[in-house]
Design a protein around this motif. Structure first.
Motif, PDB file in Angstrom:
ATOM      1  N   TYR A  77       0.842  -1.191   0.000  1.00  0.00           N
ATOM      2  CA  TYR A  77       0.000   0.000   0.000  1.00  0.00           C
ATOM      3  C   TYR A  77       0.882   1.247   0.000  1.00  0.00           C
ATOM      4  CZ  TYR A  77      -3.343   3.569   1.323  1.00  0.00           C
ATOM      5  OH  TYR A  77      -4.112   4.700   1.335  1.00  0.00           O
ATOM      6  N   GLU A  78       0.591   2.182  -0.933  1.00  0.00           N
ATOM      7  CA  GLU A  78       1.388   3.401  -1.040  1.00  0.00           C
ATOM      8  C   GLU A  78       0.564   4.675  -0.917  1.00  0.00           C
ATOM      9  OE1 GLU A  78       4.976   2.665  -3.906  1.00  0.00           O
ATOM     10  OE2 GLU A  78       3.218   1.693  -4.783  1.00  0.00           O
ATOM     11  N   GLY A  79      -0.757   4.553  -1.068  1.00  0.00           N
ATOM     12  CA  GLY A  79      -1.598   5.737  -0.939  1.00  0.00           C
ATOM     13  C   GLY A  79      -1.502   6.646  -2.147  1.00  0.00           C
ATOM     14  N   GLY A  80      -1.864   7.898  -1.954  1.00  0.00           N
ATOM     15  CA  GLY A  80      -1.804   8.872  -3.034  1.00  0.00           C
ATOM     16  C   GLY A  80      -2.018  10.272  -2.494  1.00  0.00           C
ATOM     17  N   GLY A  81      -1.318  11.250  -3.091  1.00  0.00           N
ATOM     18  CA  GLY A  81      -1.542  12.635  -2.711  1.00  0.00           C
ATOM     19  C   GLY A  81      -0.376  13.270  -1.983  1.00  0.00           C
ATOM     20  N   ILE A  82      -0.610  14.477  -1.456  1.00  0.00           N
ATOM     21  CA  ILE A  82       0.403  15.189  -0.673  1.00  0.00           C
ATOM     22  C   ILE A  82       0.290  14.646   0.751  1.00  0.00           C
ATOM     23  CG2 ILE A  82       1.398  17.424  -0.093  1.00  0.00           C
ATOM     24  CD1 ILE A  82      -0.294  18.695  -2.261  1.00  0.00           C
ATOM     25  N   TYR A  83       0.915  13.505   0.994  1.00  0.00           N
ATOM     26  CA  TYR A  83       0.675  12.758   2.221  1.00  0.00           C
ATOM     27  C   TYR A  83       1.688  13.071   3.326  1.00  0.00           C
ATOM     28  CZ  TYR A  83       4.556   9.702   0.931  1.00  0.00           C
ATOM     29  OH  TYR A  83       5.805   9.211   0.619  1.00  0.00           O
ATOM     30  N   ARG A  84       2.592  14.020   3.057  1.00  0.00           N
ATOM     31  CA  ARG A  84       3.486  14.535   4.089  1.00  0.00           C
ATOM     32  C   ARG A  84       3.347  16.058   4.131  1.00  0.00           C
ATOM     33  NH1 ARG A  84       8.933  10.847   2.745  1.00  0.00           N
ATOM     34  NH2 ARG A  84       8.000   8.831   3.326  1.00  0.00           N
ATOM     35  N   HIS A  85       4.083  16.700   5.015  1.00  0.00           N
ATOM     36  CA  HIS A  85       3.938  18.146   5.206  1.00  0.00           C
ATOM     37  C   HIS A  85       4.417  18.946   3.996  1.00  0.00           C
ATOM     38  CE1 HIS A  85       2.735  17.759   9.328  1.00  0.00           C
ATOM     39  NE2 HIS A  85       3.849  17.165   9.693  1.00  0.00           N
ATOM     40  N   ALA A  86       3.868  20.141   3.879  1.00  0.00           N
ATOM     41  CA  ALA A  86       4.356  21.140   2.918  1.00  0.00           C
ATOM     42  C   ALA A  86       4.765  22.376   3.710  1.00  0.00           C
ATOM     43  CB  ALA A  86       3.271  21.493   1.906  1.00  0.00           C
ATOM     44  N   TRP A  87       5.753  23.123   3.171  1.00  0.00           N
ATOM     45  CA  TRP A  87       6.320  24.272   3.879  1.00  0.00           C
ATOM     46  C   TRP A  87       6.600  25.403   2.892  1.00  0.00           C
ATOM     47  CZ3 TRP A  87       6.697  23.170   9.061  1.00  0.00           C
ATOM     48  CH2 TRP A  87       6.735  21.820   9.412  1.00  0.00           C
ATOM     49  N   LEU A  88       6.481  26.622   3.378  1.00  0.00           N
ATOM     50  CA  LEU A  88       6.935  27.794   2.637  1.00  0.00           C
ATOM     51  C   LEU A  88       8.155  28.344   3.365  1.00  0.00           C
ATOM     52  CD1 LEU A  88       6.503  29.867   0.340  1.00  0.00           C
ATOM     53  CD2 LEU A  88       5.192  31.237   1.993  1.00  0.00           C
ATOM     54  N   ASN A  89       9.282  28.363   2.678  1.00  0.00           N
ATOM     55  CA  ASN A  89      10.540  28.821   3.268  1.00  0.00           C
ATOM     56  C   ASN A  89      10.937  30.168   2.674  1.00  0.00           C
ATOM     57  OD1 ASN A  89      10.650  26.254   4.522  1.00  0.00           O
ATOM     58  ND2 ASN A  89      11.680  25.389   2.713  1.00  0.00           N
ATOM     59  N   THR A  90      11.415  31.054   3.511  1.00  0.00           N
ATOM     60  CA  THR A  90      11.967  32.324   3.030  1.00  0.00           C
ATOM     61  C   THR A  90      13.340  32.532   3.637  1.00  0.00           C
ATOM     62  OG1 THR A  90      11.106  33.711   4.823  1.00  0.00           O
ATOM     63  CG2 THR A  90       9.631  33.289   2.966  1.00  0.00           C
ATOM     64  N   TYR A  91      14.233  33.178   2.863  1.00  0.00           N
ATOM     65  CA  TYR A  91      15.586  33.441   3.344  1.00  0.00           C
ATOM     66  C   TYR A  91      16.229  34.496   2.463  1.00  0.00           C
ATOM     67  CZ  TYR A  91      15.873  29.539   0.003  1.00  0.00           C
ATOM     68  OH  TYR A  91      15.683  28.703  -1.078  1.00  0.00           O
ATOM     69  N   ASP A  92      17.394  34.940   2.869  1.00  0.00           N
ATOM     70  CA  ASP A  92      18.116  35.970   2.132  1.00  0.00           C
ATOM     71  C   ASP A  92      18.676  35.401   0.832  1.00  0.00           C
ATOM     72  OD1 ASP A  92      19.311  38.868   2.798  1.00  0.00           O
ATOM     73  OD2 ASP A  92      20.827  37.711   1.693  1.00  0.00           O
ATOM     74  N   ASN A  93      19.003  36.296  -0.093  1.00  0.00           N
ATOM     75  CA  ASN A  93      19.629  35.837  -1.340  1.00  0.00           C
ATOM     76  C   ASN A  93      20.972  35.148  -1.081  1.00  0.00           C
ATOM     77  OD1 ASN A  93      17.881  36.621  -3.609  1.00  0.00           O
ATOM     78  ND2 ASN A  93      18.162  38.686  -2.805  1.00  0.00           N
ATOM     79  N   LEU A  94      21.646  35.548  -0.011  1.00  0.00           N
ATOM     80  CA  LEU A  94      22.862  34.862   0.424  1.00  0.00           C
ATOM     81  C   LEU A  94      22.463  33.969   1.586  1.00  0.00           C
ATOM     82  CD1 LEU A  94      25.978  34.634   0.074  1.00  0.00           C
ATOM     83  CD2 LEU A  94      26.172  36.370   1.873  1.00  0.00           C
ATOM     84  N   HIS A  95      22.548  32.641   1.395  1.00  0.00           N
ATOM     85  CA  HIS A  95      21.931  31.745   2.368  1.00  0.00           C
ATOM     86  C   HIS A  95      22.586  30.365   2.365  1.00  0.00           C
ATOM     87  CE1 HIS A  95      19.794  31.237  -1.509  1.00  0.00           C
ATOM     88  NE2 HIS A  95      19.937  29.952  -1.219  1.00  0.00           N
ATOM     89  N   PHE A  96      22.305  29.631   3.423  1.00  0.00           N
ATOM     90  CA  PHE A  96      22.657  28.216   3.476  1.00  0.00           C
ATOM     91  C   PHE A  96      21.693  27.437   2.588  1.00  0.00           C
ATOM     92  CE2 PHE A  96      24.015  29.873   7.628  1.00  0.00           C
ATOM     93  CZ  PHE A  96      25.350  29.487   7.619  1.00  0.00           C
ATOM     94  N   LYS A  97      22.223  26.528   1.781  1.00  0.00           N
ATOM     95  CA  LYS A  97      21.370  25.753   0.889  1.00  0.00           C
ATOM     96  C   LYS A  97      20.402  24.887   1.695  1.00  0.00           C
ATOM     97  CE  LYS A  97      22.988  24.391  -3.076  1.00  0.00           C
ATOM     98  NZ  LYS A  97      23.774  23.774  -4.179  1.00  0.00           N
ATOM     99  N   SER A  98      19.261  24.592   1.111  1.00  0.00           N
ATOM    100  CA  SER A  98      18.205  23.904   1.851  1.00  0.00           C
ATOM    101  C   SER A  98      18.545  22.449   2.135  1.00  0.00           C
ATOM    102  CB  SER A  98      16.889  23.987   1.075  1.00  0.00           C
ATOM    103  OG  SER A  98      16.453  25.319   0.999  1.00  0.00           O
TER     104      SER A  98
END
Length: 805
Positions: A196-217
């Motif tokens: 069984y694998e399911g279907g859809g956005i089954y884990r969290h979603a996030w909106l991230n913001t940061y400076d143009n100079l930043h640590f990679k995600s």
């Protein structure tokens, strides 16, 4: 003798760990609320919101009129949902004579059911004009599967994997100060696994913001250490990116705090001069004095903070948790954690749970790991795909080792990138002690091609994470050619009869049981039932390729060089019905059922995997109509001896064999079946007794305090009691649920592998029958305050209710 010694310090860079909430330069905002959902269609564009008609989606950038991708598309009739969301678990069961449908639990999804296999999601949001100038990123921790994502009608990317996390930079597509619409199309017509694998956005979603100079995600920070007596020398590697329109000059430094935020050590300040659209890796060493080790019973986690400063101002900072530990893989003495030898007492697990499918709230991840630890499990194998970050968070926080497994053994670009992303995401989790490059690739695992693919993946792993080694879950017996020639730790899937020969032929290669046992049992059922597809709840029945729990554990204990292994499985899961098919829709492999209710074999493991006083009698003692007939009684215990009595009359006293169990054949009489055991001079007692009919319901919550954050959850188990307050083990009453207050029911279950009752009650009338006297309801909080009350009731039974604070 070949010895692999690894000393590591591990940072958590899971779904939330790259983002320091306290520092306003970077935000990590949960994006689970406010989604709209509708089923599309895999073969008819007129029923798929005009998707793909005339190739109008990609002919001109941003042109999406007349489709669900358009900003002004009318989605008012779509269903309001909150992530995580699995649309498949809510579909009815349907019998089709088809191996794929069978193995996925008879849910009507896939190529045969195009009307159920496409899921559309839309979310509207706004970003203030004052925030322009920052970078914005959308992060999905898991979409099943083959997803395509648009923002404001612009295609921003797709993701093939149904399990890996993915991020997209959406800065260029944002309408500041106006409505933005994010659209996701998930295509579950093709399966990745055979479960069984399911279907859809089954884990969290996030909106991230940061400076143009930043640590990679993903991969923006990696910390590892050499332990020096009581200290740990920490090496922190950071990866910084400049996405501005001109070169940037700044400084970077790192520091370490205890779990309460007290600064313990600080690294040097390093200069940074970075051109446009370039990235750079920096490394720093920090000595951590008197390091507190991360261990199974003391999972201590420090915090590490990496900072970018420009013109005296912090422009980016990432905060992570990490743990310090050492482990050893030795081909003669097995495995050691922090210098202490131990056997891996592991379980393999799929990710779904009763009621919610693959869309588990975070609390349920912690609940499941706590259940496993209570049984004595010390290691978890994520099978056969990358786990959700919150599962690793639970293992880090509670003290559970993890074998982290990629979905497929393949060094082509798609799957190499999946393995790369997995390592970069999880390499700092304190719980991960071993990578798995794949599982049971029948066609190629024994070939030269398999060897070359495996060599590539092993070298990739060592490049990205030199602090660990890897294994492969091979069902090849004592065969050496192919993958096994290059894998650092040889993994055995079953075939344990070949262990001694393989070890003798390859004495320098450590060996672990990547998949073992596979006893099939049905909780609370003690006779074979081919009509309802049940198997007895004893450690007796297993497929031809496998063994009982007792067989593999005795093999493990008798061989000091054998590291231990991962029993198949910790919990039952949807799909792979064995040894029966329809009406069976779940596996029988679990040591616990799909709700986490223990089966008899649970107590075998608990007896020999813990120091607890274990004395368990099976079966229950409600056998009306079988008076005078023989009943097989199993006793699992770690006591020295056990005496069994029926209604006070002794049935004999027996010594408990090491790593074994005891059996009596008892002619059934109603009453009390009791056991008296002696353990190191102490007396332990247990009993099962014939009950009366149920008269009341009892609700048992996993906790009584809920955070009103829209994410917290509570698991409520349901039992029936007789007039004397005893649990009725064979009760089958239908229980209805009524929930009042700031929460919602998100799923129900009972652990019955042949139940076709709904996990999701779409009409709002939530109910589930008891199976083996038990059921379960899962509740998720809402954001508003107020009292929450759950009531359980059934015809003829006294109701019960529980109030949550």
């Amino acid at each position: 003798m070949k010895i692999f010694k690894i000393a590591i310090i591990l940072c958590l860079l899971g779904s939330s760990t790259l983002f320091a909430q306290a520092i306003k330069t970077r935000t990590h905002t949960n994006f689970d609320e406010g989604w709209k959902f509708a089923l599309g269609h895999a073969t008819d564009y007129t029923r798929d919101f005009n998707y793909g008609n005339g190739n109008n989606l990609f002919a001109k950038s941003g042109e999406s009129a007349g489709t669900a991708i358009a900003i002004d598309f009318n989605d008012k009739q779509w269903t309001n949902i909150r992530l995580p969301h699995d649309w498949v678990v809510g579909l009815p069961f349907r019998y089709v004579k088809n191996d794929d449908i069978d193995s996925h639990g008879y849910k009507p999804v896939g190529m045969l059911f195009p009307e159920n296999s496409i899921g559309w999601y839309r979310k509207s949001f706004e970003i203030a004009s004052v925030d322009s100038g920052k970078r914005f990123e959308i992060q999905f921790d898991g979409i099943y599967r083959d997803s395509k994502i648009w923002l404001n009608g612009y295609y921003i990317g797709g993701h093939f994997s149904g399990y890996n996390s993915v991020t997209f930079d959406i800065t260029d597509f944002i309408r500041f100060g106006k409505k933005n619409v994010l659209v996701v199309r998930a295509d579950a017509t093709e399966f990745e696994g055979w479960f069984y694998e399911g279907g859809g956005i089954y884990r969290h979603a996030w909106l991230n913001t940061y400076d143009n100079l930043h640590f990679k995600s993903n991969g923006g920070a990696f910390a590892h250490a050499a332990v020096e007596d009581k200290d740990a020398r920490v090496t922190i590697e950071t990866n910084i990116e400049n996405r501005g329109i001109k070169g940037a000059t700044a400084t970077v430094y790192n520091y370490i705090t205890d779990r309460n935020g007290k600064v313990l050590a600080k690294g040097k300040e390093m200069p940074l001069d970075l051109a446009v659209r370039k990235d750079v890796k920096l490394s720093d060493d920090i000595l951590l004095r008197n390091a507190h080790s991360w261990d199974l019973n003391d999972p201590y986690l420090y915090k590490a903070v990496s900072v970018i400063k420009q013109n005296g101002r912090t422009i980016d900072s990432v905060q992570t948790r990490f743990g310090v530990r050492t482990f050893t893989f030795d081909s003669k003495t097995g495995f050691a954690l922090n210098g202490r030898k131990m056997k891996i007492q592991g379980v393999s697990c799929h990710q779904d749970h009763a009621g919610v499918g693959s869309a588990l709230p975070d609390e349920l991840q912690y609940y499941r790991i706590k259940l496993l630890k209570e049984m004595g499990v010390n290691a978890y194998r994520a099978t056969h795909n990358p786990p959700t970050p919150e599962l690793l968070d639970a293992c880090d926080s509670l003290g559970m080792l993890v074998m982290d497994e990629t979905r497929l053994l393949n060094s082509g670009k798609e799957y190499e990138d999946q393995f790369r992303d997995l390592i970069l995401r999880d390499r700092n989790d304190a719980s991960v002690f071993l990578w798995s490059i794949g599982n049971e690739e029948y066609v190629m695992q024994h070939t030269d091609i398999g060897k070359r693919i495996a060599q590539n993946q092993v070298l990739l792993q060592q490049e990205l994470d030199p602090t660990r080694i890897s294994t492969y879950a091979a069902n090849m017996g004592n065969y050496f050619k192919g993958v096994n020639e290059v894998i650092p730790v040889r993994g055995f899937n079953y075939n344990l009869g070949g262990l001694d020969g393989y070890h003798a032929a390859h004495p320098d290669q450590p060996i672990i049981g990547t998949e073992v046992a596979s006893t099939v049992t049905t909780r609370s059922i003690f006779t074979k039932d081919t009509v309802r597809a049940y198997v007895p709840d004893y450690d007796l029945t297993f497929p031809s390729w496998a063994s009982t729990a007792e067989t593999w554990w005795k093999i493990t204990q008798d061989r000091p060089w054998f590291i231990g292994g991962f029993a198949w499985t910790g919990f039952d899961y949807r799909g792979e019905p064995t040894p029966y098919r329809w009406p069976n829709v779940n596996s029988h492999f679990g040591i616990m059922d799909m709700c986490g209710f223990p089966k008899t074999v649970y107590y075998y493991y608990q007896a020999w995997w813990t120091d607890k006083d274990v004395l368990h009698i099976a079966p229950h003692w409600n056998w009306k109509g079988k008076e005078g007939q023989p009943i097989e009684v199993w006793v699992n215990s770690n006591a020295d001896d056990v005496e069994l009595k029926l209604n006070g009359k002794s049935l004999g006293k027996k010594d408990m064999p090491r790593n074994g169990h005891l059996v009596w054949t008892v002619n059934y009489q109603p009453g009390v079946l009791s056991a008296i055991a002696h353990k190191k001079g102490r007396v332990i007692k247990a009993k099962v007794e014939t009950t009366l009919s149920p008269v009341s319901i009892k609700l048992i919550p996993s906790k009584i305090k809920l955070m009103h954050d829209g994410q917290d959850a509570v698991i409520v188990n349901v039992i029936a009691l007789d007039a004397k307050g005893r649990e009725v083990p064979d009760a089958a009453n239908m229980i209805q649920f009524d929930l009042q207050g700031s929460a919602e029911i998100i799923g129900v279950g009972n652990g019955d592998p042949s139940s076709h009752e709904a996990d999701k009650c779409s009409d709002g009338q939530w109910q589930r029958s008891l199976f083996g006297g038990k059921a379960q309801v899962i509740i998720r909080s809402l954001k508003s305050n107020g009292k929450i009350t759950l009531k359980g009731f059934s015809s003829g039974l006294k109701a019960d209710e529980v109030t949550f604070q």
